[in-house]
Design a protein around this motif. Sequence first.
Motif, PDB file in Angstrom:
ATOM      1  N   LYS A 184      -7.854   4.300   8.630  1.00  0.00           N
ATOM      2  CA  LYS A 184      -6.773   4.310   7.648  1.00  0.00           C
ATOM      3  C   LYS A 184      -5.879   5.540   7.796  1.00  0.00           C
ATOM      4  CE  LYS A 184     -10.221   2.475   4.422  1.00  0.00           C
ATOM      5  NZ  LYS A 184     -10.026   1.050   4.474  1.00  0.00           N
TER       6      LYS A 184
ATOM      7  N   PRO B  47       0.790  -1.224   0.000  1.00  0.00           N
ATOM      8  CA  PRO B  47       0.000   0.000   0.000  1.00  0.00           C
ATOM      9  C   PRO B  47       0.829   1.285   0.000  1.00  0.00           C
ATOM     10  CG  PRO B  47      -0.157  -1.103   2.124  1.00  0.00           C
ATOM     11  CD  PRO B  47       0.541  -2.036   1.190  1.00  0.00           C
TER      12      PRO B  47
ATOM     13  N   ILE C 185     -12.717  -7.487  -0.002  1.00  0.00           N
ATOM     14  CA  ILE C 185     -12.194  -6.111  -0.037  1.00  0.00           C
ATOM     15  C   ILE C 185     -12.069  -5.458   1.335  1.00  0.00           C
ATOM     16  CG2 ILE C 185     -12.927  -5.739  -2.413  1.00  0.00           C
ATOM     17  CD1 ILE C 185     -15.264  -4.056  -1.278  1.00  0.00           C
TER      18      ILE C 185
ATOM     19  N   ALA D  91      -2.862  -4.698   0.021  1.00  0.00           N
ATOM     20  CA  ALA D  91      -3.094  -3.288   0.342  1.00  0.00           C
ATOM     21  C   ALA D  91      -3.705  -3.134   1.730  1.00  0.00           C
ATOM     22  CB  ALA D  91      -4.019  -2.673  -0.715  1.00  0.00           C
ATOM     23  N   GLY D  92      -3.349  -4.041   2.635  1.00  0.00           N
ATOM     24  CA  GLY D  92      -3.986  -4.086   3.947  1.00  0.00           C
ATOM     25  C   GLY D  92      -3.486  -3.084   4.958  1.00  0.00           C
TER      26      GLY D  92
ATOM     27  N   THR E 167      -6.260   1.654   2.041  1.00  0.00           N
ATOM     28  CA  THR E 167      -6.366   2.546   0.891  1.00  0.00           C
ATOM     29  C   THR E 167      -7.725   3.217   0.763  1.00  0.00           C
ATOM     30  OG1 THR E 167      -7.083   0.724  -0.504  1.00  0.00           O
ATOM     31  CG2 THR E 167      -4.722   1.138  -0.389  1.00  0.00           C
TER      32      THR E 167
ATOM     33  N   MET F 251      -7.985  -8.272  -0.655  1.00  0.00           N
ATOM     34  CA  MET F 251      -7.307  -7.000  -0.847  1.00  0.00           C
ATOM     35  C   MET F 251      -6.297  -6.739   0.279  1.00  0.00           C
ATOM     36  SD  MET F 251      -9.406  -3.554  -1.476  1.00  0.00           S
ATOM     37  CE  MET F 251      -8.614  -1.992  -1.530  1.00  0.00           C
ATOM     38  N   ALA F 252      -6.619  -7.190   1.478  1.00  0.00           N
ATOM     39  CA  ALA F 252      -5.764  -6.955   2.641  1.00  0.00           C
ATOM     40  C   ALA F 252      -4.375  -7.565   2.479  1.00  0.00           C
ATOM     41  CB  ALA F 252      -6.440  -7.504   3.898  1.00  0.00           C
TER      42      ALA F 252
ATOM     43  N   VAL G  18      -2.968  -5.138  -5.601  1.00  0.00           N
ATOM     44  CA  VAL G  18      -4.156  -5.965  -5.837  1.00  0.00           C
ATOM     45  C   VAL G  18      -4.246  -6.294  -7.328  1.00  0.00           C
ATOM     46  CG1 VAL G  18      -6.667  -6.111  -5.640  1.00  0.00           C
ATOM     47  CG2 VAL G  18      -5.335  -4.939  -3.856  1.00  0.00           C
TER      48      VAL G  18
ATOM     49  N   SER H   8      -8.518  -2.828   4.141  1.00  0.00           N
ATOM     50  CA  SER H   8      -7.540  -2.106   3.328  1.00  0.00           C
ATOM     51  C   SER H   8      -7.008  -0.860   4.022  1.00  0.00           C
ATOM     52  CB  SER H   8      -8.145  -1.704   1.977  1.00  0.00           C
ATOM     53  OG  SER H   8      -8.900  -0.522   2.100  1.00  0.00           O
TER      54      SER H   8
ATOM     55  N   THR I 158      -3.704   0.672  -4.267  1.00  0.00           N
ATOM     56  CA  THR I 158      -4.197  -0.698  -4.463  1.00  0.00           C
ATOM     57  C   THR I 158      -3.453  -1.387  -5.616  1.00  0.00           C
ATOM     58  OG1 THR I 158      -5.963   0.167  -5.879  1.00  0.00           O
ATOM     59  CG2 THR I 158      -6.516  -0.247  -3.562  1.00  0.00           C
TER      60      THR I 158
END
Length: 194
Positions: free
Chosen positions: A188, A42, A109, A70-71, A114, A66-67, A90, A112, A87
């Motif tokens: 985030k 990420p 998803i 881009a987690g 992001t 996704m994690a 991903v 994330s 991302t």
Amino acid sequence: ILKAKPDALVSIKPLADGGEGTTDALIEGLGGKRVNLTVTGPMGTPVDCYYGILENEEGLTAVMEMAQAAGITLVPPNQKTPLAATTYGVGEMILHAIENGCRSFIIGIGGSATNDGGIGMLKALGYEFLDESGNDVGEGGQALSKIHTIKSDNVNKNISLCNFKIACDVTNPLYGENGATYIYGPQKGVTEDM
């Protein structure tokens, strides 16, 4: 259950909510195989991740979260930069799965770091996001307001053959009072000013 009823038939089916653990649950529950790779994390640095491949009568299905790429857990708390987080990794996972013959995808998803609207992922797949001068808009949520043109000339040709299902346990839109940005942004690193 067996203590209460020793003759009961117990069938364990792992579950997850689309975030961390989704891939493992599907690999274990459906007899898939794990595929390891390194992608762009990420914050733009390489991260090791994995996805699963399930085989059935329709072909190969990739299960990924996704994690993994881009987690939020990949970013130390003091380094959360949601306007720059991407991302892209991903998309790299998706391309890797396509190269391994997958044409169906189940992507969780959750979890994330992001808030880029998926443009990083789409860039990895070959899309171009350009500003008014024809320059790349960059990465992360900060790039979204700069988008003037989207080009698809270089998109991986196999994308059109793929089917995507998204695993998500929320229904928030992107913006607004109940939007994902407002509700999940603070975890985030999104501040009131952002």
